[in-house]
Design a protein around this motif. Sequence first.
Motif, PDB file in Angstrom:
ATOM      1  N   MET A 138       0.825  -1.211   0.000  1.00 40.58           N
ATOM      2  CA  MET A 138       0.000   0.000   0.000  1.00 40.58           C
ATOM      3  C   MET A 138       0.856   1.258   0.000  1.00 40.58           C
ATOM      4  O   MET A 138       0.538   2.240  -0.678  1.00 40.58           O
ATOM      5  CB  MET A 138      -0.924  -0.005   1.205  1.00 40.58           C
ATOM      6  CG  MET A 138      -2.061  -0.997   1.109  1.00 40.58           C
ATOM      7  SD  MET A 138      -3.179  -0.829   2.534  1.00 40.58           S
ATOM      8  CE  MET A 138      -4.512  -1.934   2.027  1.00 40.58           C
ATOM      9  N   LYS A 139       1.950   1.225   0.734  1.00 41.05           N
ATOM     10  CA  LYS A 139       2.846   2.381   0.765  1.00 41.05           C
ATOM     11  C   LYS A 139       3.429   2.653  -0.614  1.00 41.05           C
ATOM     12  O   LYS A 139       3.531   3.811  -1.051  1.00 41.05           O
ATOM     13  CB  LYS A 139       3.964   2.144   1.782  1.00 41.05           C
ATOM     14  CG  LYS A 139       4.934   3.315   1.897  1.00 41.05           C
ATOM     15  CD  LYS A 139       6.002   3.029   2.941  1.00 41.05           C
ATOM     16  CE  LYS A 139       6.996   4.180   3.038  1.00 41.05           C
ATOM     17  NZ  LYS A 139       8.061   3.900   4.040  1.00 41.05           N
ATOM     18  N   ALA A 140       3.779   1.571  -1.327  1.00 41.48           N
ATOM     19  CA  ALA A 140       4.327   1.732  -2.673  1.00 41.48           C
ATOM     20  C   ALA A 140       3.288   2.292  -3.630  1.00 41.48           C
ATOM     21  O   ALA A 140       3.617   3.061  -4.543  1.00 41.48           O
ATOM     22  CB  ALA A 140       4.850   0.389  -3.181  1.00 41.48           C
ATOM     23  N   GLY A 169       1.470  19.529 -12.824  1.00 35.82           N
ATOM     24  CA  GLY A 169       0.282  19.955 -13.550  1.00 35.82           C
ATOM     25  C   GLY A 169      -0.604  18.833 -14.041  1.00 35.82           C
ATOM     26  O   GLY A 169      -1.535  19.062 -14.809  1.00 35.82           O
ATOM     27  N   ARG A 170      -0.329  17.615 -13.602  1.00 37.72           N
ATOM     28  CA  ARG A 170      -1.126  16.464 -14.013  1.00 37.72           C
ATOM     29  C   ARG A 170      -1.778  15.818 -12.795  1.00 37.72           C
ATOM     30  O   ARG A 170      -1.251  15.876 -11.689  1.00 37.72           O
ATOM     31  CB  ARG A 170      -0.237  15.440 -14.731  1.00 37.72           C
ATOM     32  CG  ARG A 170       0.370  15.954 -16.017  1.00 37.72           C
ATOM     33  CD  ARG A 170       1.494  15.052 -16.509  1.00 37.72           C
ATOM     34  NE  ARG A 170       1.059  13.683 -16.678  1.00 37.72           N
ATOM     35  CZ  ARG A 170       0.373  13.241 -17.733  1.00 37.72           C
ATOM     36  NH1 ARG A 170       0.047  14.090 -18.708  1.00 37.72           N
ATOM     37  NH2 ARG A 170       0.019  11.983 -17.840  1.00 37.72           N
ATOM     38  N   ILE A 171      -2.931  15.217 -13.014  1.00 38.28           N
ATOM     39  CA  ILE A 171      -3.627  14.486 -11.964  1.00 38.28           C
ATOM     40  C   ILE A 171      -3.299  13.004 -12.086  1.00 38.28           C
ATOM     41  O   ILE A 171      -3.260  12.468 -13.197  1.00 38.28           O
ATOM     42  CB  ILE A 171      -5.153  14.691 -12.068  1.00 38.28           C
ATOM     43  CG1 ILE A 171      -5.515  16.143 -11.727  1.00 38.28           C
ATOM     44  CG2 ILE A 171      -5.906  13.729 -11.143  1.00 38.28           C
ATOM     45  CD1 ILE A 171      -6.994  16.454 -11.908  1.00 38.28           C
ATOM     46  N   PHE A 172      -3.050  12.378 -10.982  1.00 39.61           N
ATOM     47  CA  PHE A 172      -2.918  10.919 -10.973  1.00 39.61           C
ATOM     48  C   PHE A 172      -3.966  10.332 -10.033  1.00 39.61           C
ATOM     49  O   PHE A 172      -4.389  10.961  -9.070  1.00 39.61           O
ATOM     50  CB  PHE A 172      -1.510  10.484 -10.532  1.00 39.61           C
ATOM     51  CG  PHE A 172      -1.165  10.837  -9.105  1.00 39.61           C
ATOM     52  CD1 PHE A 172      -1.496   9.985  -8.057  1.00 39.61           C
ATOM     53  CD2 PHE A 172      -0.494  12.022  -8.805  1.00 39.61           C
ATOM     54  CE1 PHE A 172      -1.181  10.307  -6.745  1.00 39.61           C
ATOM     55  CE2 PHE A 172      -0.173  12.350  -7.495  1.00 39.61           C
ATOM     56  CZ  PHE A 172      -0.523  11.493  -6.468  1.00 39.61           C
ATOM     57  N   TYR A 173      -4.402   9.140 -10.342  1.00 41.49           N
ATOM     58  CA  TYR A 173      -5.313   8.394  -9.481  1.00 41.49           C
ATOM     59  C   TYR A 173      -4.916   6.926  -9.550  1.00 41.49           C
ATOM     60  O   TYR A 173      -4.840   6.354 -10.640  1.00 41.49           O
ATOM     61  CB  TYR A 173      -6.777   8.557  -9.911  1.00 41.49           C
ATOM     62  CG  TYR A 173      -7.734   7.794  -9.011  1.00 41.49           C
ATOM     63  CD1 TYR A 173      -8.305   8.393  -7.896  1.00 41.49           C
ATOM     64  CD2 TYR A 173      -8.038   6.453  -9.265  1.00 41.49           C
ATOM     65  CE1 TYR A 173      -9.154   7.688  -7.056  1.00 41.49           C
ATOM     66  CE2 TYR A 173      -8.883   5.740  -8.426  1.00 41.49           C
ATOM     67  CZ  TYR A 173      -9.435   6.361  -7.329  1.00 41.49           C
ATOM     68  OH  TYR A 173     -10.263   5.645  -6.495  1.00 41.49           O
ATOM     69  N   ALA A 232       4.979   8.305  -4.312  1.00 37.95           N
ATOM     70  CA  ALA A 232       6.003   8.311  -5.347  1.00 37.95           C
ATOM     71  C   ALA A 232       6.696   9.669  -5.333  1.00 37.95           C
ATOM     72  O   ALA A 232       6.112  10.683  -4.924  1.00 37.95           O
ATOM     73  CB  ALA A 232       5.393   8.035  -6.728  1.00 37.95           C
ATOM     74  N   ASP A 233       7.917   9.706  -5.779  1.00 38.12           N
ATOM     75  CA  ASP A 233       8.696  10.937  -5.752  1.00 38.12           C
ATOM     76  C   ASP A 233       8.039  12.031  -6.583  1.00 38.12           C
ATOM     77  O   ASP A 233       7.545  11.782  -7.682  1.00 38.12           O
ATOM     78  CB  ASP A 233      10.106  10.677  -6.284  1.00 38.12           C
ATOM     79  CG  ASP A 233      10.923   9.795  -5.349  1.00 38.12           C
ATOM     80  OD1 ASP A 233      10.558   9.687  -4.161  1.00 38.12           O
ATOM     81  OD2 ASP A 233      11.932   9.211  -5.822  1.00 38.12           O
ATOM     82  N   GLY A 234       8.058  13.229  -6.058  1.00 36.87           N
ATOM     83  CA  GLY A 234       7.591  14.394  -6.791  1.00 36.87           C
ATOM     84  C   GLY A 234       6.097  14.576  -6.852  1.00 36.87           C
ATOM     85  O   GLY A 234       5.612  15.468  -7.546  1.00 36.87           O
ATOM     86  N   PHE A 283      -1.489  15.523  -7.480  1.00 35.83           N
ATOM     87  CA  PHE A 283      -0.932  16.255  -8.614  1.00 35.83           C
ATOM     88  C   PHE A 283       0.567  16.018  -8.731  1.00 35.83           C
ATOM     89  O   PHE A 283       1.264  15.810  -7.735  1.00 35.83           O
ATOM     90  CB  PHE A 283      -1.178  17.759  -8.450  1.00 35.83           C
ATOM     91  CG  PHE A 283      -2.621  18.148  -8.477  1.00 35.83           C
ATOM     92  CD1 PHE A 283      -3.245  18.476  -9.670  1.00 35.83           C
ATOM     93  CD2 PHE A 283      -3.351  18.186  -7.297  1.00 35.83           C
ATOM     94  CE1 PHE A 283      -4.572  18.847  -9.691  1.00 35.83           C
ATOM     95  CE2 PHE A 283      -4.687  18.551  -7.314  1.00 35.83           C
ATOM     96  CZ  PHE A 283      -5.297  18.874  -8.514  1.00 35.83           C
ATOM     97  N   LYS A 284       1.022  16.063  -9.966  1.00 36.20           N
ATOM     98  CA  LYS A 284       2.451  16.051 -10.241  1.00 36.20           C
ATOM     99  C   LYS A 284       2.699  16.804 -11.531  1.00 36.20           C
ATOM    100  O   LYS A 284       2.227  16.402 -12.596  1.00 36.20           O
ATOM    101  CB  LYS A 284       2.990  14.623 -10.353  1.00 36.20           C
ATOM    102  CG  LYS A 284       4.499  14.575 -10.608  1.00 36.20           C
ATOM    103  CD  LYS A 284       5.019  13.152 -10.673  1.00 36.20           C
ATOM    104  CE  LYS A 284       6.533  13.136 -10.891  1.00 36.20           C
ATOM    105  NZ  LYS A 284       7.068  11.753 -10.931  1.00 36.20           N
TER     106      LYS A 284
END
Length: 205
Positions: free
Chosen positions: A119-121, A148-152, A125-127, A145-146
């Motif tokens: 779960m931690k992994a 200017g991008r969204i991650f899910y 994530a960096d940045g 966000f990273k």
Amino acid sequence: MAPLRHYLPMRGMLLILLMLACAAGSADARRHRHQLRYYYDAVTPAETGRPYSSPQSQPAPPPPDRSSERAQPRPVPADWREEAMDGPLKGQRFVSPDGTGSFRVYTVAAGEEGIAAHMKAVAFADGEQVTYLRGERTWIAVSGFKEGRIFYRAAVLACGGDRWHHIAFEYPASAKVEMRNYVERASEAVRGSDNSWCDVPVSNQ
């Protein structure tokens, strides 16, 4: 996993799983739908389909053609193309026409690292700037966000602890509204996949 609550293929196979689950949904996913509101701060539009009823003064016509309604929704917009999965992962990967958005669905074997470490992994994530993190004993979902991008990302421990089912979206922040329903449906699908496709080969971590 109290801390997570507070801070916190397989080609074809998982796609079928996602599409079926997106269309039908599951009782558990519906119970947890409100959790996605923290991320999107919006309400999913209600379904527009209505049952057919004919006027009583006229003979009932033949049943309407429901084939289009029965068609399973794609997990991504119609113009996204499928490309080869990156790395050793077994699953599917879709990319937007301009290459700025991507969606991956895959499964990995549950290794010796343990649930908390996995779960931690998934979560960090960096940045990345995490703005949403929620989890329980056997699942986790994270977004943020990273550059200017969204991650899910979301993962669920499935098949009696034998494997993890994963989904991962990335797209420009400007596409948040457009992607909302796709992310919600995929999240519900993976959350309801804990007892599905347990005989499908998995990726090695």
